[in-house]
Design a protein around this motif. Structure first.
Motif, PDB file in Angstrom:
ATOM      1  N   MET A 112     -22.469  10.182 -25.553  1.00  0.00           N
ATOM      2  CA  MET A 112     -22.419  11.421 -25.315  1.00  0.00           C
ATOM      3  C   MET A 112     -22.011  11.862 -23.920  1.00  0.00           C
ATOM      4  N   TYR A 113     -22.494  10.947 -22.717  1.00  0.00           N
ATOM      5  CA  TYR A 113     -22.075  11.087 -21.658  1.00  0.00           C
ATOM      6  C   TYR A 113     -20.506  10.862 -21.434  1.00  0.00           C
ATOM      7  N   ALA A 114     -20.093   9.672 -22.023  1.00  0.00           N
ATOM      8  CA  ALA A 114     -18.666   8.988 -22.051  1.00  0.00           C
ATOM      9  C   ALA A 114     -17.794  10.385 -22.568  1.00  0.00           C
ATOM     10  N   TRP A 115     -18.388  10.647 -23.714  1.00  0.00           N
ATOM     11  CA  TRP A 115     -17.600  12.166 -24.530  1.00  0.00           C
ATOM     12  C   TRP A 115     -17.265  13.340 -23.505  1.00  0.00           C
ATOM     13  N   PHE A 116     -18.391  13.502 -22.659  1.00  0.00           N
ATOM     14  CA  PHE A 116     -17.997  14.545 -21.799  1.00  0.00           C
ATOM     15  C   PHE A 116     -16.989  14.282 -20.565  1.00  0.00           C
ATOM     16  N   LEU A 117     -17.288  13.299 -20.129  1.00  0.00           N
ATOM     17  CA  LEU A 117     -16.483  12.676 -19.187  1.00  0.00           C
ATOM     18  C   LEU A 117     -14.718  12.680 -19.646  1.00  0.00           C
ATOM     19  N   LYS A 118     -14.507  12.044 -20.840  1.00  0.00           N
ATOM     20  CA  LYS A 118     -13.214  11.956 -21.366  1.00  0.00           C
ATOM     21  C   LYS A 118     -12.384  13.182 -21.410  1.00  0.00           C
ATOM     22  N   ARG A 119     -13.294  14.236 -21.782  1.00  0.00           N
ATOM     23  CA  ARG A 119     -12.813  15.583 -22.123  1.00  0.00           C
ATOM     24  C   ARG A 119     -13.154  16.535 -20.880  1.00  0.00           C
ATOM     25  N   SER A 120     -13.512  16.407 -19.737  1.00  0.00           N
ATOM     26  CA  SER A 120     -13.857  17.131 -18.925  1.00  0.00           C
ATOM     27  C   SER A 120     -12.598  18.051 -18.638  1.00  0.00           C
ATOM     28  N   GLY A 121     -11.320  17.264 -18.383  1.00  0.00           N
ATOM     29  CA  GLY A 121      -9.990  18.018 -18.206  1.00  0.00           C
ATOM     30  C   GLY A 121      -9.533  18.902 -19.295  1.00  0.00           C
ATOM     31  N   LYS A 122      -9.946  18.645 -20.426  1.00  0.00           N
ATOM     32  CA  LYS A 122      -9.314  19.645 -21.358  1.00  0.00           C
ATOM     33  C   LYS A 122     -10.376  20.798 -21.576  1.00  0.00           C
ATOM     34  N   PHE A 123     -11.758  20.608 -21.522  1.00  0.00           N
ATOM     35  CA  PHE A 123     -12.356  21.587 -21.728  1.00  0.00           C
ATOM     36  C   PHE A 123     -12.728  22.368 -20.644  1.00  0.00           C
ATOM     37  N   LYS A 124     -12.317  21.954 -19.211  1.00  0.00           N
ATOM     38  CA  LYS A 124     -12.801  22.323 -17.947  1.00  0.00           C
ATOM     39  C   LYS A 124     -14.186  23.051 -17.932  1.00  0.00           C
ATOM     40  N   TYR A 125     -15.308  22.118 -18.045  1.00  0.00           N
ATOM     41  CA  TYR A 125     -16.567  22.628 -18.009  1.00  0.00           C
ATOM     42  C   TYR A 125     -17.157  23.113 -16.799  1.00  0.00           C
ATOM     43  N   THR A 126     -17.860  23.942 -16.629  1.00  0.00           N
ATOM     44  CA  THR A 126     -18.255  24.861 -15.593  1.00  0.00           C
ATOM     45  C   THR A 126     -19.558  24.027 -14.571  1.00  0.00           C
ATOM     46  N   VAL A 127     -19.715  22.881 -15.240  1.00  0.00           N
ATOM     47  CA  VAL A 127     -20.919  22.211 -14.629  1.00  0.00           C
ATOM     48  C   VAL A 127     -20.513  20.544 -14.619  1.00  0.00           C
ATOM     49  N   THR A 128     -21.113  19.742 -13.857  1.00  0.00           N
ATOM     50  CA  THR A 128     -20.728  18.270 -13.966  1.00  0.00           C
ATOM     51  C   THR A 128     -22.142  17.726 -14.446  1.00  0.00           C
ATOM     52  N   PHE A 129     -21.914  16.399 -15.090  1.00  0.00           N
ATOM     53  CA  PHE A 129     -22.872  16.065 -15.902  1.00  0.00           C
ATOM     54  C   PHE A 129     -23.371  14.766 -15.152  1.00  0.00           C
ATOM     55  N   GLN A 130     -24.784  14.586 -14.680  1.00  0.00           N
ATOM     56  CA  GLN A 130     -25.387  13.716 -13.996  1.00  0.00           C
ATOM     57  C   GLN A 130     -25.235  12.323 -14.625  1.00  0.00           C
ATOM     58  N   ASP A 131     -24.601  11.513 -13.900  1.00  0.00           N
ATOM     59  CA  ASP A 131     -24.261   9.933 -14.420  1.00  0.00           C
ATOM     60  C   ASP A 131     -25.652   9.517 -14.815  1.00  0.00           C
ATOM     61  N   ILE A 132     -25.468   8.945 -16.307  1.00  0.00           N
ATOM     62  CA  ILE A 132     -26.814   8.600 -16.845  1.00  0.00           C
ATOM     63  C   ILE A 132     -27.585   7.483 -16.280  1.00  0.00           C
ATOM     64  N   SER A 133     -26.738   6.572 -15.647  1.00  0.00           N
ATOM     65  CA  SER A 133     -27.304   5.440 -14.816  1.00  0.00           C
ATOM     66  C   SER A 133     -28.520   5.869 -13.737  1.00  0.00           C
TER      67      SER A 133
END
Length: 213
Positions: free
Chosen positions: A77-98
Motif C-alpha cells: 500500500m505504501y509503495a502504491w502511494f509512492l508510485k502514484r504521488s505525482g499522478k494524483f498529487k496528494y495533499t499529504v505525505t505518507f510516513q515511511d513504513i520502516s
C-alpha cells in the motif's frame, strides 16, 4: 425466459451488494485542512482456514502468517502511494513504513497489540496528523511466504479468491473516523497481495480524500 430474467436479476443484486461502500465525514475538508503527514499501519488480517487446515496449524503459526500478510499489504500500500504521488498529487505525505514500524516497536507495540491503543494515541506516538488502518478477511494466505508456510503444514497451496477489505482514516487529535472504504476483492484479484492492493487502491483512488485532483 422468466427463469433467465430472475437469474440475471439475482446476479445483478449480488454484484451490487459486493460493490464498494464509502463513508466520508461531512466536514472532512475542515477536519483535515492542516494534515501534512499520514502513517500507514500494518493491515489487520484474519485468515479463516478450513477445519482440516486448522487442525494442523497452531495458533502461533496462524498468528505468524497473519502478521506476515498484514505487513506485506502495508508495504504494498505504501509503495502504491509512492508510485502514484505525482499522478494524483496528494495533499499529504505518507510516513515511511520502516519509521512507522520502528516507532511502534520502540513503544513495545507488536502486531498483536497495536489495537490496544486508540487512533489518536497512535498518531501522537508516530508524530503524524492521521493514521490509515486497514482490514482484510481471507480464507487462505496471500503473501508468498505465508502461503508456502501453510502449504508445507497442510498441503494447501491454493490462494484465496475472495477477500473482504476496508481502509479507514482517523484524524490524530481525537482519533475520529473521517473516511472509510469497504471493498470485496474476488476472482483472480484475490490471488496475492500485489493484485489485492492494486485492485483495492485503483478502485479507492478516485474517492481517496487526500487526492488533490
Amino acid at each position: 425466459m422468466k427463469s433467465k430474467l430472475i437469474f440475471f436479476f439475482a446476479l445483478a443484486v449480488t454484484l451490487i451488494s459486493c460493490g464498494p461502500t464509502i463513508y466520508k465525514v461531512a466536514d472532512f475538508s475542515e477536519v483535515t485542512a492542516k494534515h501534512k503527514t499520514v502513517a500507514i499501519l500494518p493491515t489487520e488480517v484474519s485468515m479463516q482456514l478450513r477445519p482440516n487446515e486448522m487442525k494442523k496449524t497452531s495458533p502461533e503459526q496462524l498468528n505468524q502468517m497473519q502478521e506476515q500478510t498484514g505487513k506485506d499489504i502495508q508495504d504494498k500500500m505504501y509503495a502504491w502511494f509512492l508510485k502514484r504521488s505525482g499522478k494524483f498529487k496528494y495533499t499529504v505525505t505518507f510516513q515511511d513504513i520502516s519509521r512507522t514500524n520502528a516507532l511502534l516497536a520502540q513503544a513495545n507495540l507488536t502486531y498483536a497489540t497495536i489495537n490496544t491503543k486508540t487512533k489518536d494515541e497512535l498518531a501522537r506516538l508516530l508524530g503524524v496528523d492521521a493514521v490509515i488502518s486497514s482490514r482484510a478477511t481471507m480464507k487462505k494466505p496471500m503473501s508468498e511466504g505465508a502461503a508456502v508456510a501453510l502449504g508445507l503444514l497442510v498441503g494447501a497451496w491454493g490462494n484465496t479468491n475472495n477477500v473482504q477489505t476496508s481502509i479507514s482514516i482517523n484524524e490524530g487529535i481525537k482519533g475520529d473516523l473521517v473516511w472509510k472504504y469497504d471493498y470485496t476483492a474476488s476472482g483472480s484479484v484475490g490471488s496475492n497481495t500485489d493484485n489485492l492492493v492494486n485492485s483495492l487502491m485503483r478502485n479507492a483512488s478516485k474517492k481517496f480524500p487526500y487526492n488533490a485532483k
